[in-house]
Motif scaffolding. Structure first.
Motif, mmCIF file in Angstrom:
data_model
loop_
_atom_site.group_PDB
_atom_site.id
_atom_site.type_symbol
_atom_site.label_atom_id
_atom_site.label_comp_id
_atom_site.label_asym_id
_atom_site.label_seq_id
_atom_site.Cartn_x
_atom_site.Cartn_y
_atom_site.Cartn_z
ATOM 1 N N TYR A 266 -50.860 38.046 -42.074
ATOM 2 C CA TYR A 266 -51.801 38.876 -42.828
ATOM 3 C C TYR A 266 -51.151 40.216 -43.136
ATOM 4 N N GLY A 268 -52.173 43.870 -45.248
ATOM 5 C CA GLY A 268 -53.145 44.656 -46.001
ATOM 6 C C GLY A 268 -52.534 45.979 -46.418
ATOM 7 N N ARG A 290 -52.644 35.454 -45.786
ATOM 8 C CA ARG A 290 -53.648 36.302 -46.426
ATOM 9 C C ARG A 290 -53.006 37.617 -46.864
ATOM 10 N N SER A 292 -53.969 41.323 -48.890
ATOM 11 C CA SER A 292 -54.995 42.212 -49.430
ATOM 12 C C SER A 292 -54.323 43.446 -50.014
ATOM 13 N N VAL A 294 -55.884 46.351 -52.042
ATOM 14 C CA VAL A 294 -57.193 46.796 -52.519
ATOM 15 C C VAL A 294 -57.263 48.309 -52.675
ATOM 16 N N ILE A 316 -56.508 39.099 -52.185
ATOM 17 C CA ILE A 316 -57.584 40.022 -52.548
ATOM 18 C C ILE A 316 -56.968 41.197 -53.302
#
Length: 396
Positions: A266, A268, A290, A292, A294, A316
């Motif tokens: 992951y 982010g 995953r 992200s 954002v 995302i």
């Protein structure tokens, strides 16, 4: 199995007389929470040989005198959180040979003592008034310690170099005033798996800053002041699987930023001032599940930016300024199941865009220009939901 206990809550006791435990010598659990307790001493616990759990949370104690718990040799759990403690004596916890948990959060402690129960596994000093530099030597001897929380203090620097805490698994330093992480800041902590550094003032992380943490799996750096991130920062931590770097002062992520974290599952990033991500930023992340990106200012997705993410299942890209979705940016992502692009400025989706995602199950595009909000979560056995987006492609 029944364990003898005494409990009081929302009472007015103020002082704990020793007669209580003398009268009930088999007591194993004593909970006195929110009873306006202001003072305890060794007289309060003169007969506590059988006591295992002691919870004095949310009272009005201001200090712990030396020898208070000297007779409580079998105590395993001690919670003193939510008091007004400002001072802890060198021998305040003497006699607690079997203590495993010590809660001192939400007090007014300004300095960390250097004498602790030797078999502690969990120590919480969060939400106090500790300031300046914390030297790891104050925790010397805690060979069983697995969790240490220093969250929400005013710590400006830390130095764990030379500190032996091989069983420490979680170190929480969230919401302090740290401004720099140097190469030897953490020394060698062979068992550390979770390092939480979010909500500080960190502007610099030196190359190989985490090289002494071979077991590190989770690293949180969000809400700091980083302006750049060198790939060498992550050298030596091949075990890292979860990395969060939201809300920095980084404007652009360079090529190969995460090349030294090949086992990430992951990632982010985003927020703050991010306007661009290089087409090779995510190169080397073949294991990523995953991603992200954002809350930034990204308008354009470079060609091939996601093509190396062969195992990604969720992307995302919400709350940016993306104006179009093109097949070339994503490449073929055979395992992608969720794609979220809500709250962008998308006016165009290239025809055939979804053909590269054979397992896509959810596409959330709410809050964009050309997507009817009825189709913000769409199952992909449908229809003409994006006809207007496709039509727009021909005019650009």
């Amino acid at each position: 199995m029944f364990r003898p206990f005494i409990e009081a809550f929302n009472q007015q006791i103020h002082f704990l007389p020793g007669s209580i435990l003398r009268q009930f010598p088999n007591t194993e659990i004593l909970y006195l929470r929110r009873v306006e307790l202001t003072f305890i001493s060794d007289q309060s616990f003169g007969s506590c040989e059988r006591l295992r759990d002691l919870d004095l949370n949310t009272n009005k104690m201001t200090f712990i005198t030396s020898g208070t718990f000297r007779n409580c040799r079998n105590l395993e759990f001690l919670n003193l959180s939510g008091n007004d403690i400002t001072w802890i004596g060198q021998n305040s916890f003497s006699g607690l040979e079997n203590l495993r948990f010590l809660g001192l959060s939400q007090n007014r402690i300004t300095e960390i003592p250097d004498v602790w129960p030797p078999r502690l596994r969990t120590l919480s000093l969060s939400f106090n008034n500790i300031s300046g530099e914390v030297n790891g030597n104050v925790f010397t001897g805690l060979t069983d310690l697995s969790s240490l929380s220093l969250r929400s203090n005013n710590i400006s620097a830390i130095d764990f170099n030379g500190t032996t805490l091989d069983n420490l698994m979680t170190l929480e330093l969230t919401n302090n005033s740290l401004n720099k992480i140097e190469r030897h800041t953490f020394g060698a902590m062979n068992g550390l798996s979770d390092l939480l550094l979010d909500e500080n003032l960190i502007t610099i992380i030196e190359d190989m800053a985490f090289v002494g943490l071979p077991s590190l799996r989770v690293l949180r750096l969000s809400n700091n002041k980083l302006r750049s991130l060198n790939p060498a920062v992550f050298s030596g931590i091949d075990s890292l699987v979860n990395l969060e770097i939201f809300s920095q002062e980084i404007i652009a992520f360079q090529a190969d930023t995460f090349i030294n974290a090949p086992n990430l599952l992951y990632l982010g990033i985003g927020g703050g001032y991010v306007t661009s991500v290089h087409q090779d930023t995510f190169r080397g992340l073949a294991n990523l599940n995953r991603l992200s990106v954002v809350s930034g200012l990204i308008e354009t997705l470079p060609t091939g930016i996601f093509q190396s993410l062969s195992n990604v299942t969720e992307i995302i890209l919400a709350q940016n300024s993306i104006v179009r979705l093109e097949s070339g940016s994503f490449g073929v992502l055979p395992l992608l199941q969720t794609l979220r692009v809500e709250s962008n400025r998308i006016d165009v989706i290239q025809r055939g865009f979804f053909e590269n995602f054979p397992n896509l199950r959810q596409f959330n595009a709410r809050g964009n220009r050309c997507v009817n909000q009825l189709f913000e979560n769409i199952e992909f056995n449908t229809s003409n939901a994006f006809d207007q987006c496709y039509a727009n492609w021909g005019h650009i």
